[in-house]
Design a protein around this motif. Sequence first.
Motif, short mmCIF file in Angstrom:
data_model
loop_
_atom_site.label_atom_id
_atom_site.label_comp_id
_atom_site.label_asym_id
_atom_site.label_seq_id
_atom_site.Cartn_x
_atom_site.Cartn_y
_atom_site.Cartn_z
N ARG A 52 80.22 41.85 45.42
CA ARG A 52 78.82 42.20 45.19
C ARG A 52 78.68 43.37 44.21
O ARG A 52 77.80 43.34 43.34
N THR A 53 79.52 44.38 44.33
CA THR A 53 79.41 45.51 43.41
C THR A 53 79.85 45.11 42.00
O THR A 53 79.27 45.57 41.01
N VAL A 54 80.84 44.26 41.90
CA VAL A 54 81.28 43.79 40.58
C VAL A 54 80.18 42.96 39.91
O VAL A 54 79.80 43.21 38.76
N LEU A 55 79.65 41.98 40.62
CA LEU A 55 78.63 41.12 40.02
C LEU A 55 77.37 41.90 39.67
O LEU A 55 76.65 41.54 38.73
N SER A 56 77.09 42.98 40.41
CA SER A 56 75.92 43.79 40.08
C SER A 56 76.02 44.37 38.69
O SER A 56 75.00 44.62 38.03
N GLU A 57 77.24 44.58 38.20
CA GLU A 57 77.42 45.12 36.85
C GLU A 57 77.05 44.10 35.78
O GLU A 57 76.69 44.47 34.66
#
Length: 269
Positions: A66-71
């Motif tokens: 989730r934190t990666v895709l938020s980028e």
Amino acid sequence: MISAVEKRQSVAGHVDVWYCFTDDHRLNSRLDQYETMLSSAELQQYQQLMHGSNGRDYLISRALLRTVLSEYCGYSPEKISFCVNAYGKPELINDEGQGQIQFNTAHTSGLTVCVVTRDNDVGVDVESRAENRGVLNMADDYFSALELQALNARSDDQQLDYFYRYWTLKEAYIKARGEGLSIPLHDFSVVLDEKGAFSEFVGPEADRWDFDILCKNPNYTAAIAMGGKINSIAYFHSIPLGQEVELSAEDAFNHFPNNVSGQRNRMIG
């Protein structure tokens, strides 16, 4: 959370590889924050696992994804939505107007990995390296005749290493195709060169697919498959909601050093 203007860009043919060691003590203070990111379905899955050995790995793997895709999509981690295809492969819903972000995840004991690219189907697999030669018995059930012949031609001290290379490459392909075990594992082959690097794919639409072994250290083996040419790969060690460090291919997947020459730091999430 980065702003939409600062969204990380990706192009077809380039793959970003993100990973996190789930036993990293720096994650401990953030586990409650990770839990708040989960969807109701993810939370239910986590609650079923949280009292066993797999609960922590599951929670951190979802937080990393989730934190990666938020980028890439500009949404906060908890706002990202997923759907699945008929075989259960997850896809990103909120990807409007940005080209198609493609991703895949894998985790094994102590390590979770997420790969992101654009437009091309992609799959990743990672396996913890057991020093038990008994796993070689699985090769007869899952490897093609061409792969078995090549594996058996290796010396005894190489066979376990090469087993994991074949295994992760094949699993990555299955995941990239997104059709589950409807694809018979005997019906396609990956070919390795004399140094153990990917050389050739023998199977459906062979010219379309490209592969790479991401990690082959004594602890883990990881590989990717992509439905297009892999032109470049970048590696990032990530603490979700914390530090991100870009590493060279040689330094990636080693337990995180305090100082790495050429590292690039930033906060993510």
